[in-house]
Design an enzyme around this catalytic site. Structure first.
Site, short mmCIF file in Angstrom:
data_model
loop_
_atom_site.label_atom_id
_atom_site.label_comp_id
_atom_site.label_asym_id
_atom_site.label_seq_id
_atom_site.Cartn_x
_atom_site.Cartn_y
_atom_site.Cartn_z
N GLY A 14 -24.41 -35.46 33.35
CA GLY A 14 -23.74 -36.72 33.68
C GLY A 14 -23.79 -37.73 32.54
N THR A 94 -32.51 -23.93 42.03
CA THR A 94 -32.61 -22.75 42.89
C THR A 94 -33.51 -23.08 44.08
OG1 THR A 94 -32.37 -21.39 40.91
CG2 THR A 94 -33.22 -20.30 42.87
N SER A 131 -21.40 -30.69 38.79
CA SER A 131 -22.54 -29.76 38.86
C SER A 131 -22.01 -28.34 39.04
CB SER A 131 -23.41 -30.07 40.08
OG SER A 131 -23.71 -31.43 40.16
N LEU A 163 -20.55 -27.84 28.34
CA LEU A 163 -21.31 -28.27 27.18
C LEU A 163 -22.63 -27.51 27.11
CD1 LEU A 163 -23.97 -30.20 27.94
CD2 LEU A 163 -22.18 -31.78 28.57
N ASN A 224 -21.30 -18.43 32.27
CA ASN A 224 -22.72 -18.39 31.94
C ASN A 224 -23.30 -16.99 32.08
OD1 ASN A 224 -23.07 -20.98 31.09
ND2 ASN A 224 -23.66 -21.78 33.07
N CYS A 276 -29.26 -23.47 33.27
CA CYS A 276 -28.06 -22.85 33.86
C CYS A 276 -28.09 -21.33 33.98
CB CYS A 276 -26.84 -23.24 33.05
SG CYS A 276 -26.28 -24.90 33.45
N PHE A 277 -28.48 -20.63 32.92
CA PHE A 277 -28.27 -19.18 32.91
C PHE A 277 -28.90 -18.48 34.10
CE2 PHE A 277 -27.29 -18.22 28.15
CZ PHE A 277 -26.16 -19.00 28.25
C1 UDX Z 1 -26.60 -30.39 35.46
C2 UDX Z 1 -25.71 -29.92 36.59
O1 UDX Z 1 -25.43 -30.95 37.44
C3 UDX Z 1 -26.29 -28.72 37.22
O2 UDX Z 1 -25.51 -28.24 38.26
C4 UDX Z 1 -26.32 -27.71 36.14
O3 UDX Z 1 -26.57 -26.47 36.64
C5 UDX Z 1 -27.34 -28.14 35.13
O4 UDX Z 1 -26.90 -29.33 34.60
P1 UDX Z 1 -28.46 -31.92 34.81
O5 UDX Z 1 -27.61 -33.07 34.45
O6 UDX Z 1 -28.93 -31.07 33.69
O7 UDX Z 1 -27.71 -31.02 35.86
O8 UDX Z 1 -29.66 -32.31 35.76
P2 UDX Z 1 -30.65 -33.48 35.64
O9 UDX Z 1 -30.88 -33.82 34.23
O10 UDX Z 1 -31.78 -33.15 36.54
O11 UDX Z 1 -29.85 -34.72 36.26
C6 UDX Z 1 -29.53 -34.90 37.59
C7 UDX Z 1 -29.71 -36.38 37.95
O12 UDX Z 1 -29.23 -36.63 39.25
C8 UDX Z 1 -31.17 -36.85 37.93
O13 UDX Z 1 -31.31 -37.93 37.04
C9 UDX Z 1 -31.45 -37.25 39.37
O14 UDX Z 1 -32.31 -38.36 39.48
C10 UDX Z 1 -30.06 -37.58 39.88
N1 UDX Z 1 -29.91 -37.48 41.33
C11 UDX Z 1 -30.26 -36.35 41.98
C12 UDX Z 1 -29.38 -38.55 42.04
O15 UDX Z 1 -29.08 -39.60 41.48
N2 UDX Z 1 -29.21 -38.43 43.39
C13 UDX Z 1 -29.56 -37.31 44.08
O16 UDX Z 1 -29.38 -37.25 45.30
C14 UDX Z 1 -30.10 -36.23 43.33
C1 UDX Z 2 -25.27 -22.97 28.63
C2 UDX Z 2 -23.80 -22.65 28.28
O1 UDX Z 2 -23.71 -22.26 26.92
C3 UDX Z 2 -22.94 -23.85 28.56
O2 UDX Z 2 -21.59 -23.54 28.30
C4 UDX Z 2 -23.12 -24.21 30.01
O3 UDX Z 2 -22.34 -25.31 30.35
C5 UDX Z 2 -24.57 -24.50 30.33
O4 UDX Z 2 -25.36 -23.38 29.98
P1 UDX Z 2 -27.27 -24.28 27.46
O5 UDX Z 2 -28.10 -23.77 28.58
O6 UDX Z 2 -27.33 -25.72 27.14
O7 UDX Z 2 -25.73 -23.97 27.76
O8 UDX Z 2 -27.66 -23.50 26.13
P2 UDX Z 2 -27.15 -22.19 25.34
O9 UDX Z 2 -26.81 -22.60 23.98
O10 UDX Z 2 -26.11 -21.47 26.11
O11 UDX Z 2 -28.49 -21.32 25.26
C6 UDX Z 2 -29.09 -20.74 26.39
C7 UDX Z 2 -30.32 -19.95 25.99
O12 UDX Z 2 -29.97 -18.74 25.33
C8 UDX Z 2 -31.26 -20.69 25.05
O13 UDX Z 2 -32.60 -20.50 25.44
C9 UDX Z 2 -30.97 -20.04 23.71
O14 UDX Z 2 -32.04 -20.16 22.83
C10 UDX Z 2 -30.71 -18.62 24.13
N1 UDX Z 2 -29.90 -17.86 23.16
C11 UDX Z 2 -28.63 -18.27 22.85
C12 UDX Z 2 -30.42 -16.72 22.54
O15 UDX Z 2 -31.56 -16.35 22.80
N2 UDX Z 2 -29.65 -16.04 21.65
C13 UDX Z 2 -28.37 -16.43 21.34
O16 UDX Z 2 -27.72 -15.75 20.53
C14 UDX Z 2 -27.86 -17.58 21.95
#
Ligand code: UDX
Ligand code: UDX
Length: 464
Positions: A14, A94, A131, A163, A224, A276-277
């Site tokens: 966000g 999860t 999300s 991203l 992913n 995510c993964f």
């Molecule tokens: C995101 C995506 O939303 C998630 O689906 C994806 O798989 C991973 O990335 P992310 O932004 O990384 O999540 O999560 P996080 O950094 O935990 O931020 C979520 C925010 O929502 C937190 O700051 C939390 O306080 C807020 N939140 C949560 C609310 O404001 N209201 C709620 O009811 C629950």
């Molecule tokens: C991922 C997806 O790339 C992105 O598009 C989605 O929106 C959210 O999930 P992120 O989790 O931020 O993004 O990181 P990513 O760069 O995908 O790396 C994931 C994990 O794989 C990391 O732990 C990274 O170190 C590992 N990785 C990546 C490897 O071990 N080898 C590689 O060649 C690439």
């Protein structure tokens, strides 16, 4: 036309996403809200190096837009009321309880958001799932909104985020594609067009793909899954290389030059992490199982099994190499984040490797340039393997890498931070126990140089 955006959830997704929208669309007011007061205070910090999310370039983007058309607050109701479009960007961890425990996504925050929107809204809204959600969540959101609202119209869109952390700003500024899913009704199409117009301020039209809602939701999960599968595939081969005398870096290069395969995401590692993964694959497995598609579920589950194996095997190799015991030995973990250029540690391989080593009674020091000590302890406590007192006594978090390595028996590279390459390795060697070992979980360091100094080096996937 969208003139006023609200985003619920000021996290890793966000925060940066809204900062870039506000930066690129000065005429749109963007209001990011979160329940967490500390988080909001951090986004409003005077010192831009103190933002709650570390991403290269993010401070500049926030600096330009904050106070102009980008606002962070905890006033959720007010922001919902004013907005034409509401992004839901709360976390979907999860499930840790009940049906689907350990696999399904916990949608309680999403549902709470939908109920809050329904009870507060007095004008028509476009509600956008940002999300990552299991397929067909939009339907549930639509249902809640329809049946609990004040008679206003809601149109639900899916606009998944692609991203990657560490490169978020660049990924948002120049996305490979933007994906927008909506219903096939005239109202759905109108809502899609309104959101397309927002992105069209900086993304070429041909890179904005529109689909139905289900395709969009499923595309995010499977994008992913495919990426994670490449890492698990290369990691599976890394073990084979170690047994046969091949070199995984050479194999990766050879595979990657086939244009049908391509060079990206073929780097062997101690295992993938991130929020995510694992979550998305478990989701895919859960959905497949719930439709009775056992083979499909097993196929994707293997990606996770391989990843768990890679982390365990890395830790086991440290123990074996240190003469089958690490009890009472000092091991320095360099890096705790799940990859470089982020302070996010969710599902980081470092957590699991540390846990395995603690089971073997090692003493651990941790150094990471961007992760705080309290985060390290929270991550370990969350595993529930040991009490927090035990974690605090066995693990020390230090803010100087040389200090972290002084007197250690071994160093393990857990994150590919660039600064590790520039250290004075000669100096580190002199201050360590001998023989001095380095276990490079990212194949980051220059092995011949380290071996010339006297280190014994293990790299992933390189047979001897
Ligand atoms: C995101 C995506 O939303 C998630 O689906 C994806 O798989 C991973 O990335 P992310 O932004 O990384 O999540 O999560 P996080 O950094 O935990 O931020 C979520 C925010 O929502 C937190 O700051 C939390 O306080 C807020 N939140 C949560 C609310 O404001 N209201 C709620 O009811 C629950
Ligand atoms: C991922 C997806 O790339 C992105 O598009 C989605 O929106 C959210 O999930 P992120 O989790 O931020 O993004 O990181 P990513 O760069 O995908 O790396 C994931 C994990 O794989 C990391 O732990 C990274 O170190 C590992 N990785 C990546 C490897 O071990 N080898 C590689 O060649 C690439």
């Amino acid at each position: 036309m969208i003139k006023n955006i609200c985003c619920i959830g000021a996290g890793y997704v966000g925060g940066p996403t809204m900062a870039v929208i506000a930066n690129k669309c000065p005429d749109i007011k963007v209001h990011v809200v979160d329940l967490n007061e500390q988080r909001i205070a951090d986004w409003n910090a005077d010192d831009f190096s103190k933002l709650p999310v570390y991403e290269p370039g993010l401070d500049e983007v926030v600096k330009e837009a904050r106070g102009r058309n980008l606002f962070f607050s905890t006033k959720v109701d007010e922001a919902i009321q004013e907005a034409d479009a509401i992004f839901i960007s709360v976390n979907t961890p999860t499930k840790t309880y009940g049906v689907g425990k350990g696999m399904a996504a916990d949608l309680k925050y999403i549902e709470l958001c939908a109920r809050q929107i329904a009870s507060v809204a007095t004008t028509d809204k476009i509600v956008i799932e940002k999300s990552t959600l299991p397929v067909r969540t939009a339907e549930a959101i639509q249902n809640i909104l329809k049946n609990t609202g004040n008679g206003v119209n809601f149109e639900v869109l899916s606009n998944p985020e692609f991203l990657a952390e560490g490169t978020a700003v660049n990924d948002l500024m120049k996305p490979d594609r933007v994906l927008i899913g909506g219903s096939e009704t005239p109202e759905g199409q109108k809502a899609i067009e309104a959101l397309v117009a927002v992105y069209a301020n900086w993304v070429p039209k041909e890179n904005i793909l529109t689909t139905n809602v289900w395709s969009s939701e499923l595309s995010k999960l499977t994008a992913n899954a495919f990426l994670a599968q490449r890492v698990s595939s290369v990691n599976a081969l890394s073990e084979l290389c170690e047994h046969t005398g091949a070199d995984i870096n050479e194999v990766s290069r050879a595979i990657g030059t086939d244009s049908r395969i391509g060079p990206k995401f073929l780097k062997a590692s101690v295992g993938f992490g991130g929020s995510c993964f694992q979550k998305d694959i478990l989701n895919l497995v859960y959905i497949s199982k719930s439709y009775g598609l056992t083979e499909v579920a097993d196929y994707w589950e293997q990606v996770i099994i391989m990843n768990d194996h890679q982390k365990r095997r890395f830790a086991a190799n440290i123990v074996k190499t240190l003469y089958n015991t690490v009890s009472g030995k000092e091991i320095s973990l360099l890096g705790w984040a799940f990859k470089k250029d982020t302070n996010d540690t969710r599902e980081s391989a470092a957590i699991y490797v540390c846990d395995e080593l603690l089971n073997e009674r090692a003493n651990i020091r941790v150094y990471d340039p961007k992760v705080s000590a309290s985060k390290v302890y929270t991550d370990l406590d969350y595993l529930d393997t040991r009490s927090s007192e035990e974690n605090e006594s066995l693990v020390s978090v230090v803010n100087d890498p040389y200090e972290s390595c002084k007197g250690a028996h071994a160093i393990a590279i857990m994150t590919e931070w660039d600064e590790f390459k520039t250290y004075d390795w000669q100096k580190i060697y002199e201050q360590m126990q001998k023989p001095a070992f380095i276990f490079d979980g990212r194949n980051l360091l220059d092995v011949p140089k380290l071996e010339a100094i006297g280190f014994k080096v293990y790299s992933i996937g390189i047979g001897k």
